[in-house]
Design a protein around this motif. Sequence first.
Motif, PDB file in Angstrom:
ATOM      1  N   ALA A 112       0.825  -1.211   0.000  1.00 38.95           N
ATOM      2  CA  ALA A 112       0.000   0.000   0.000  1.00 38.95           C
ATOM      3  C   ALA A 112       0.860   1.262   0.000  1.00 38.95           C
ATOM      4  CB  ALA A 112      -0.928  -0.004   1.208  1.00 38.95           C
ATOM      5  N   ARG A 113       1.958   1.251   0.760  1.00 34.86           N
ATOM      6  CA  ARG A 113       2.824   2.439   0.818  1.00 34.86           C
ATOM      7  C   ARG A 113       3.571   2.657  -0.491  1.00 34.86           C
ATOM      8  NH1 ARG A 113       4.300   0.047   6.108  1.00 34.86           N
ATOM      9  NH2 ARG A 113       3.007   1.055   7.717  1.00 34.86           N
ATOM     10  N   LYS A 114       3.870   1.573  -1.192  1.00 32.18           N
ATOM     11  CA  LYS A 114       4.603   1.692  -2.455  1.00 32.18           C
ATOM     12  C   LYS A 114       3.715   2.164  -3.603  1.00 32.18           C
ATOM     13  CE  LYS A 114       8.025  -1.903  -1.373  1.00 32.18           C
ATOM     14  NZ  LYS A 114       8.468  -3.293  -1.677  1.00 32.18           N
ATOM     15  N   ARG A 115       2.425   1.881  -3.506  1.00 28.73           N
ATOM     16  CA  ARG A 115       1.518   2.190  -4.613  1.00 28.73           C
ATOM     17  C   ARG A 115       0.973   3.611  -4.492  1.00 28.73           C
ATOM     18  NH1 ARG A 115      -2.293  -3.015  -5.774  1.00 28.73           N
ATOM     19  NH2 ARG A 115      -3.546  -1.307  -6.653  1.00 28.73           N
ATOM     20  N   GLN A 116       1.849   4.569  -4.670  1.00 27.35           N
ATOM     21  CA  GLN A 116       1.445   5.969  -4.577  1.00 27.35           C
ATOM     22  C   GLN A 116       0.725   6.434  -5.847  1.00 27.35           C
ATOM     23  OE1 GLN A 116       1.973   7.909  -1.637  1.00 27.35           O
ATOM     24  NE2 GLN A 116       2.385   5.818  -0.934  1.00 27.35           N
ATOM     25  N   GLU A 117       1.206   5.999  -7.001  1.00 32.86           N
ATOM     26  CA  GLU A 117       0.602   6.408  -8.272  1.00 32.86           C
ATOM     27  C   GLU A 117      -0.649   5.589  -8.589  1.00 32.86           C
ATOM     28  OE1 GLU A 117       1.690   9.030  -9.852  1.00 32.86           O
ATOM     29  OE2 GLU A 117       3.235   9.257  -8.303  1.00 32.86           O
ATOM     30  N   ASN A 118      -0.711   4.386  -8.075  1.00 34.55           N
ATOM     31  CA  ASN A 118      -1.845   3.506  -8.309  1.00 34.55           C
ATOM     32  C   ASN A 118      -2.320   2.950  -6.968  1.00 34.55           C
ATOM     33  OD1 ASN A 118      -3.741   1.750  -9.499  1.00 34.55           O
ATOM     34  ND2 ASN A 118      -2.218   0.111  -9.716  1.00 34.55           N
ATOM     35  N   PRO A 119      -2.976   3.796  -6.155  1.00 36.19           N
ATOM     36  CA  PRO A 119      -3.352   3.382  -4.794  1.00 36.19           C
ATOM     37  C   PRO A 119      -4.241   2.144  -4.787  1.00 36.19           C
ATOM     38  CG  PRO A 119      -3.692   5.736  -5.115  1.00 36.19           C
ATOM     39  CD  PRO A 119      -3.425   5.147  -6.471  1.00 36.19           C
ATOM     40  N   ILE A 120      -4.162   1.396  -3.693  1.00 35.75           N
ATOM     41  CA  ILE A 120      -5.012   0.219  -3.573  1.00 35.75           C
ATOM     42  C   ILE A 120      -6.482   0.636  -3.681  1.00 35.75           C
ATOM     43  CG2 ILE A 120      -3.391  -1.096  -2.164  1.00 35.75           C
ATOM     44  CD1 ILE A 120      -5.223  -0.395   0.244  1.00 35.75           C
ATOM     45  N   ALA A 121      -7.262  -0.186  -4.367  1.00 34.46           N
ATOM     46  CA  ALA A 121      -8.692   0.070  -4.532  1.00 34.46           C
ATOM     47  C   ALA A 121      -9.437  -0.639  -3.408  1.00 34.46           C
ATOM     48  CB  ALA A 121      -9.165  -0.422  -5.890  1.00 34.46           C
ATOM     49  N   TYR A 122     -10.024   0.149  -2.529  1.00 36.04           N
ATOM     50  CA  TYR A 122     -10.692  -0.389  -1.352  1.00 36.04           C
ATOM     51  C   TYR A 122     -12.204  -0.314  -1.528  1.00 36.04           C
ATOM     52  CZ  TYR A 122     -12.491  -0.860   3.369  1.00 36.04           C
ATOM     53  OH  TYR A 122     -13.206  -1.262   4.470  1.00 36.04           O
ATOM     54  N   ALA A 123     -12.879  -1.439  -1.382  1.00 37.40           N
ATOM     55  CA  ALA A 123     -14.329  -1.504  -1.547  1.00 37.40           C
ATOM     56  C   ALA A 123     -15.031  -1.457  -0.195  1.00 37.40           C
ATOM     57  CB  ALA A 123     -14.712  -2.794  -2.270  1.00 37.40           C
ATOM     58  N   SER A 124     -16.042  -0.599  -0.084  1.00 34.82           N
ATOM     59  CA  SER A 124     -16.857  -0.549   1.133  1.00 34.82           C
ATOM     60  C   SER A 124     -18.321  -0.651   0.758  1.00 34.82           C
ATOM     61  CB  SER A 124     -16.612   0.752   1.905  1.00 34.82           C
ATOM     62  OG  SER A 124     -17.438   1.797   1.400  1.00 34.82           O
ATOM     63  N   GLY A 125     -19.139  -0.835   1.771  1.00 31.26           N
ATOM     64  CA  GLY A 125     -20.582  -0.926   1.552  1.00 31.26           C
ATOM     65  C   GLY A 125     -21.259   0.413   1.438  1.00 31.26           C
ATOM     66  N   GLY A 126     -20.501   1.509   1.409  1.00 29.73           N
ATOM     67  CA  GLY A 126     -21.094   2.829   1.240  1.00 29.73           C
ATOM     68  C   GLY A 126     -20.287   3.908   1.934  1.00 29.73           C
ATOM     69  N   VAL A 127     -20.331   5.110   1.386  1.00 32.05           N
ATOM     70  CA  VAL A 127     -19.573   6.243   1.927  1.00 32.05           C
ATOM     71  C   VAL A 127     -19.992   6.538   3.365  1.00 32.05           C
ATOM     72  CG1 VAL A 127     -19.114   8.711   1.679  1.00 32.05           C
ATOM     73  CG2 VAL A 127     -19.266   7.268  -0.350  1.00 32.05           C
ATOM     74  N   GLY A 128     -19.002   6.626   4.240  1.00 33.81           N
ATOM     75  CA  GLY A 128     -19.256   6.990   5.618  1.00 33.81           C
ATOM     76  C   GLY A 128     -19.803   5.889   6.495  1.00 33.81           C
ATOM     77  N   GLY A 129     -19.972   4.697   5.941  1.00 32.73           N
ATOM     78  CA  GLY A 129     -20.543   3.603   6.712  1.00 32.73           C
ATOM     79  C   GLY A 129     -19.517   2.877   7.557  1.00 32.73           C
ATOM     80  N   VAL A 130     -19.988   1.849   8.258  1.00 41.27           N
ATOM     81  CA  VAL A 130     -19.123   1.131   9.193  1.00 41.27           C
ATOM     82  C   VAL A 130     -18.034   0.339   8.474  1.00 41.27           C
ATOM     83  CG1 VAL A 130     -20.885   0.987  10.991  1.00 41.27           C
ATOM     84  CG2 VAL A 130     -20.742  -0.826   9.265  1.00 41.27           C
ATOM     85  N   THR A 131     -18.184   0.104   7.160  1.00 38.57           N
ATOM     86  CA  THR A 131     -17.138  -0.599   6.415  1.00 38.57           C
ATOM     87  C   THR A 131     -16.196   0.358   5.689  1.00 38.57           C
ATOM     88  OG1 THR A 131     -18.556  -0.831   4.449  1.00 38.57           O
ATOM     89  CG2 THR A 131     -18.631  -2.600   6.075  1.00 38.57           C
ATOM     90  N   HIS A 132     -16.491   1.631   5.711  1.00 38.39           N
ATOM     91  CA  HIS A 132     -15.637   2.650   5.091  1.00 38.39           C
ATOM     92  C   HIS A 132     -14.637   3.230   6.085  1.00 38.39           C
ATOM     93  CE1 HIS A 132     -15.489   7.050   3.353  1.00 38.39           C
ATOM     94  NE2 HIS A 132     -14.332   6.453   3.268  1.00 38.39           N
ATOM     95  N   LEU A 133     -15.127   3.613   7.249  1.00 37.07           N
ATOM     96  CA  LEU A 133     -14.318   4.368   8.205  1.00 37.07           C
ATOM     97  C   LEU A 133     -13.092   3.615   8.743  1.00 37.07           C
ATOM     98  CD1 LEU A 133     -17.125   6.224  10.187  1.00 37.07           C
ATOM     99  CD2 LEU A 133     -15.927   6.920   8.115  1.00 37.07           C
ATOM    100  N   PRO A 134     -13.143   2.283   8.949  1.00 39.37           N
ATOM    101  CA  PRO A 134     -11.931   1.614   9.440  1.00 39.37           C
ATOM    102  C   PRO A 134     -10.732   1.756   8.505  1.00 39.37           C
ATOM    103  CG  PRO A 134     -13.831   0.212   9.767  1.00 39.37           C
ATOM    104  CD  PRO A 134     -14.295   1.356   8.926  1.00 39.37           C
ATOM    105  N   MET A 135     -10.957   1.669   7.197  1.00 36.36           N
ATOM    106  CA  MET A 135      -9.830   1.820   6.276  1.00 36.36           C
ATOM    107  C   MET A 135      -9.307   3.255   6.267  1.00 36.36           C
ATOM    108  SD  MET A 135      -7.570   0.618   4.276  1.00 36.36           S
ATOM    109  CE  MET A 135      -8.028  -1.069   3.927  1.00 36.36           C
ATOM    110  N   ALA A 136     -10.189   4.220   6.448  1.00 35.79           N
ATOM    111  CA  ALA A 136      -9.743   5.612   6.550  1.00 35.79           C
ATOM    112  C   ALA A 136      -8.784   5.775   7.726  1.00 35.79           C
ATOM    113  CB  ALA A 136     -10.948   6.542   6.702  1.00 35.79           C
ATOM    114  N   MET A 137      -9.110   5.134   8.844  1.00 30.68           N
ATOM    115  CA  MET A 137      -8.248   5.216  10.020  1.00 30.68           C
ATOM    116  C   MET A 137      -6.942   4.450   9.811  1.00 30.68           C
ATOM    117  SD  MET A 137      -9.877   7.225  11.976  1.00 30.68           S
ATOM    118  CE  MET A 137      -8.813   7.092  13.408  1.00 30.68           C
ATOM    119  N   LEU A 138      -7.023   3.266   9.170  1.00 33.32           N
ATOM    120  CA  LEU A 138      -5.814   2.481   8.923  1.00 33.32           C
ATOM    121  C   LEU A 138      -4.860   3.236   8.008  1.00 33.32           C
ATOM    122  CD1 LEU A 138      -4.389  -0.261   9.404  1.00 33.32           C
ATOM    123  CD2 LEU A 138      -5.474  -1.077   7.290  1.00 33.32           C
ATOM    124  N   ALA A 139      -5.390   3.857   6.956  1.00 38.14           N
ATOM    125  CA  ALA A 139      -4.549   4.605   6.026  1.00 38.14           C
ATOM    126  C   ALA A 139      -3.899   5.795   6.714  1.00 38.14           C
ATOM    127  CB  ALA A 139      -5.378   5.060   4.827  1.00 38.14           C
TER     128      ALA A 139
END
Length: 324
Positions: A145-172
Amino acid sequence: MIKGLLTGGGIIAAVIAGSAFAQTYPIKPVTLVVGYPAGGPVDAFARALGQRLTEELKQSFIIDNKPGANEIIASQHVARAQPDGYTIFVSTEAPLTQNQFLYKKLGYNPVIDLMPVSQLVSVPMTLAVSPGFPANTLKEFLEVARKRQENPIAYASGGVGGVTHLPMAMLAKNEDFKWSHVPYKGAAPILPDLMVGHVDATILAVSFLQQHINEKKLKALAVYADKRAASLPNVPTFKELGIRDIRANFIIGMVAPKGTPQPIAEKLASVSKRVMQDKSFRERFMDPFAFTEVGSSPTEFSAYLVADRVVQEERVKVSGATLD
């Protein structure tokens, strides 16, 4: 003085009436509103619990699915329902502590319009990647993930701002890498795209992913729980890997329309806790999915929600998510 006595007497009379009402409650079917389609973890748990409440309280508990908009549609419906104990909302924290920071207009107020009944369970989630993703451990995932600056990892969630979106925001944020958010309308559509590598990663409920992980259709890198999930014994927890807390879990709780008699709320909380402590219920509907029983009282759940709003405000801010 007389006015004060009358007021106090009125309160006492209301409490006595509410207690008497709760003793006979329910006298007709109860509707359990779920803000997701049939088949997901919240719906499945609500159906299992509703069946046991039907047996315990000798009245039908009927599921009413009202999916959409991060549980807003269901929330609005419950907020407008009669506060008589016959419309109960089985929800995650999204409509209770997150949506107020995501949306400019909600159509309901979680503090004013909804009454806490019980936090039932905590549901752990797992970070999973597609079979072809070049990482087999969380450490390798973070390196990629840190190496892919030009082509960031594509992360799928169940919707913007939902319980499956926010954890990856914090991890990143915590682990200092870029990512590309790909929101879906719920969890189910993510699976086929993740399996073939159209997206790289997701964080979803253990119960939803475990079969596909065990069948080698996905790779699980970490589980958010105090101990490893029985269904995924080879997958380490975020905690044992030394990762800062990203809250990759969600709750399932009960709320009711504001004004629902407190004794009814307490009765629902108490009977639900008794059901969850039953060995057969746990073995069938909780332990296989790594659900952690909470079974809080209305007062305890209210205090939890107050504290959680502080946490969720920060998580939404970090994610940058805003919705109309």
